[in-house]
Design an enzyme around this catalytic site. Sequence first.
Site, PDB file in Angstrom:
ATOM      1  N   ARG A  25     -11.538   1.551   2.361  1.00 49.44           N
ATOM      2  CA  ARG A  25     -11.921   1.131   1.014  1.00 49.44           C
ATOM      3  C   ARG A  25     -12.665  -0.191   0.933  1.00 49.44           C
ATOM      4  O   ARG A  25     -13.242  -0.497  -0.097  1.00 49.44           O
ATOM      5  CB  ARG A  25     -10.665   1.069   0.131  1.00 49.44           C
ATOM      6  N   TYR A 144       8.674   8.988   7.662  1.00 45.80           N
ATOM      7  CA  TYR A 144       8.051   9.340   6.375  1.00 45.80           C
ATOM      8  C   TYR A 144       8.598  10.668   5.854  1.00 45.80           C
ATOM      9  O   TYR A 144       8.832  10.846   4.655  1.00 45.80           O
ATOM     10  CB  TYR A 144       6.527   9.428   6.510  1.00 45.80           C
TER      11      TYR A 144
HETATM   12  O1  CP3 Z   1     -10.224   4.118  10.314  1.00 42.73           O
HETATM   13  C1  CP3 Z   1      -9.120   4.530  10.786  1.00 42.73           C
HETATM   14  O2  CP3 Z   1      -8.290   3.742  11.307  1.00 42.73           O
HETATM   15  C2  CP3 Z   1      -8.856   6.019  10.874  1.00 42.73           C
HETATM   16  C3  CP3 Z   1      -8.129   6.680   9.863  1.00 42.73           C
HETATM   17  C4  CP3 Z   1      -6.648   6.410   9.629  1.00 42.73           C
HETATM   18  C5  CP3 Z   1      -6.108   6.388   8.330  1.00 42.73           C
HETATM   19  N1  CP3 Z   1      -4.749   6.293   8.423  1.00 42.73           N
HETATM   20  C6  CP3 Z   1      -6.902   6.485   7.086  1.00 42.73           C
HETATM   21  C7  CP3 Z   1      -6.289   6.130   5.801  1.00 42.73           C
HETATM   22  C8  CP3 Z   1      -5.591   6.257  10.523  1.00 42.73           C
HETATM   23  C9  CP3 Z   1      -5.619   6.144  12.027  1.00 42.73           C
HETATM   24  C10 CP3 Z   1      -4.392   6.192   9.744  1.00 42.73           C
HETATM   25  C11 CP3 Z   1      -3.045   6.068  10.340  1.00 42.73           C
HETATM   26  C12 CP3 Z   1      -1.885   5.912   9.449  1.00 42.73           C
HETATM   27  N2  CP3 Z   1      -1.656   6.498   8.231  1.00 42.73           N
HETATM   28  C13 CP3 Z   1      -0.730   5.169   9.788  1.00 42.73           C
HETATM   29  C14 CP3 Z   1      -0.519   4.436  11.093  1.00 42.73           C
HETATM   30  C15 CP3 Z   1      -1.185   3.132  11.133  1.00 42.73           C
HETATM   31  C16 CP3 Z   1      -0.648   2.123  10.152  1.00 42.73           C
HETATM   32  O3  CP3 Z   1      -1.398   1.742   9.253  1.00 42.73           O
HETATM   33  O4  CP3 Z   1       0.525   1.729  10.305  1.00 42.73           O
HETATM   34  C17 CP3 Z   1       0.167   5.270   8.713  1.00 42.73           C
HETATM   35  C18 CP3 Z   1       1.528   4.606   8.624  1.00 42.73           C
HETATM   36  C19 CP3 Z   1      -0.424   6.129   7.740  1.00 42.73           C
HETATM   37  C20 CP3 Z   1       0.171   6.594   6.462  1.00 42.73           C
HETATM   38  C21 CP3 Z   1      -0.626   6.123   5.311  1.00 42.73           C
HETATM   39  N3  CP3 Z   1      -1.875   6.613   4.963  1.00 42.73           N
HETATM   40  C22 CP3 Z   1      -0.292   5.117   4.385  1.00 42.73           C
HETATM   41  C23 CP3 Z   1       0.985   4.302   4.410  1.00 42.73           C
HETATM   42  C24 CP3 Z   1      -1.346   5.035   3.465  1.00 42.73           C
HETATM   43  C25 CP3 Z   1      -1.419   4.212   2.215  1.00 42.73           C
HETATM   44  C26 CP3 Z   1      -1.700   2.784   2.489  1.00 42.73           C
HETATM   45  C27 CP3 Z   1      -3.027   2.372   1.953  1.00 42.73           C
HETATM   46  O5  CP3 Z   1      -3.732   1.640   2.636  1.00 42.73           O
HETATM   47  O6  CP3 Z   1      -3.336   2.778   0.813  1.00 42.73           O
HETATM   48  C28 CP3 Z   1      -2.340   5.950   3.876  1.00 42.73           C
HETATM   49  C29 CP3 Z   1      -3.646   6.164   3.228  1.00 42.73           C
HETATM   50  C30 CP3 Z   1      -4.866   5.981   4.070  1.00 42.73           C
HETATM   51  N4  CP3 Z   1      -5.020   6.404   5.365  1.00 42.73           N
HETATM   52  C31 CP3 Z   1      -6.101   5.413   3.635  1.00 42.73           C
HETATM   53  C32 CP3 Z   1      -6.997   5.506   4.716  1.00 42.73           C
HETATM   54  C33 CP3 Z   1      -8.451   5.099   4.733  1.00 42.73           C
HETATM   55  C34 CP3 Z   1      -6.394   4.887   2.239  1.00 42.73           C
HETATM   56  C35 CP3 Z   1      -6.601   6.100   1.389  1.00 42.73           C
HETATM   57  C36 CP3 Z   1      -7.579   5.934   0.278  1.00 42.73           C
HETATM   58  O7  CP3 Z   1      -8.805   6.052   0.503  1.00 42.73           O
HETATM   59  O8  CP3 Z   1      -7.111   5.721  -0.839  1.00 42.73           O
END
Ligand code: CP3
Length: 336
Positions: A25, A144
């Site tokens: 984002r 989760y």
């Molecule tokens: O660019 C990258 O790193 C690749 C894509 C990626 C995402 N999530 C995209 C994402 C990867 C490798 C992840 C891993 C992920 N997802 C983890 C492990 C790494 C970490 O951050 O601890 C976890 C715990 C998740 C679960 C998850 N997904 C959460 C807790 C959230 C919400 C938090 C937030 O930032 O809003 C997500 C959403 C998420 N995953 C987004 C992205 C780009 C934001 C979504 C959006 O566009 O609204």
Amino acid sequence: MKFLNVLEGEAAWPPPLWLMRQAGRYLPEYREVRAKAGDFISLCLNPALAEEVTLQPIRKFGFDAAILFSDILILPMALGQGLRFAEGEGPRLPPLEDISLLKLERAAGVYTPVIETVSRLRQSLPTDTALIGFAGGPATVASYMLDGQGGGFYRTKELSYARPGFVRDVLNILTDATIEYLSAQVDAGADCVMLFESWAGIFPPAQFREFVIEPNRKISAALKARHSGLRMIGFPRLAGLMLGEYAYGTGMDAVGLDSVTDIRAARAVCPPGMALQGNLDPLLLKLGGEALEAAVRALLEDVRGFPHIFNLGHGITPDVPQAHVARLVELVRQSK
Ligand code: CP3
């Protein structure tokens, strides 16, 4: 490929660089594509759009590695658990009560679009940019699934004492599913894979061994048996003093470090010559200025002469100015 050479133990200089959550984002072009997709899960399951957002930070900043755009929670969803992302709140799942809800046979059919994204990316990425496939570590994904959301993971922790057999069953299913999921990503063209065990740090030592190290070891052993020469990165976030056991015990080629881990202390407990990845505090990337400059220089000095992959200690936050990312890339690349 410089990135893969470092995973093999070469001390390349300047170190290769990518950032966790580099597609996201903080980029206006990401927000545009995400709006077009409608919601986050639809974006993860749309190969053309997921390919596009994976490439955006590569075009803009020229990182040494691209990470597949998806999420660690796509796998439990593919196994049959509900998943939604409430705007501004993070993931929500119906807390798992009954393991018979999870169907290993159906998963591959649901995650096919993610595998197609990998194939497309290997075609469209520059040949010297590594493609990282990934999955969540079983303990993190199970947390989760059992709690239904991020936070304290209190239900997971209670269940791990009160009904360890139930937790073990969930971990076993996830371990098997993760092996198939990552193996499909490698077949489709991923150059290496990373296991995000982001909540490893919630488990005390005995559980850390059983719920984190052992499943991670099984996954790396199975994948390396199937794909000769495959390189793997483990990210046992907040592992603390368990890091060394994790590094020796899982068979990973590299470990990712969170920002609170001292890199020299980490090196002392990991196998000699093992590549480390990390671990700049993401907050510094938001702040920029002298604080960022000084911390980047200090980290570079700490890793000079060792196999290292420059990264953050956790994902980029949406409030990071792009100019700070550009400056970070410049500082690392110009390092003599
Ligand atoms: O660019 C990258 O790193 C690749 C894509 C990626 C995402 N999530 C995209 C994402 C990867 C490798 C992840 C891993 C992920 N997802 C983890 C492990 C790494 C970490 O951050 O601890 C976890 C715990 C998740 C679960 C998850 N997904 C959460 C807790 C959230 C919400 C938090 C937030 O930032 O809003 C997500 C959403 C998420 N995953 C987004 C992205 C780009 C934001 C979504 C959006 O566009 O609204």
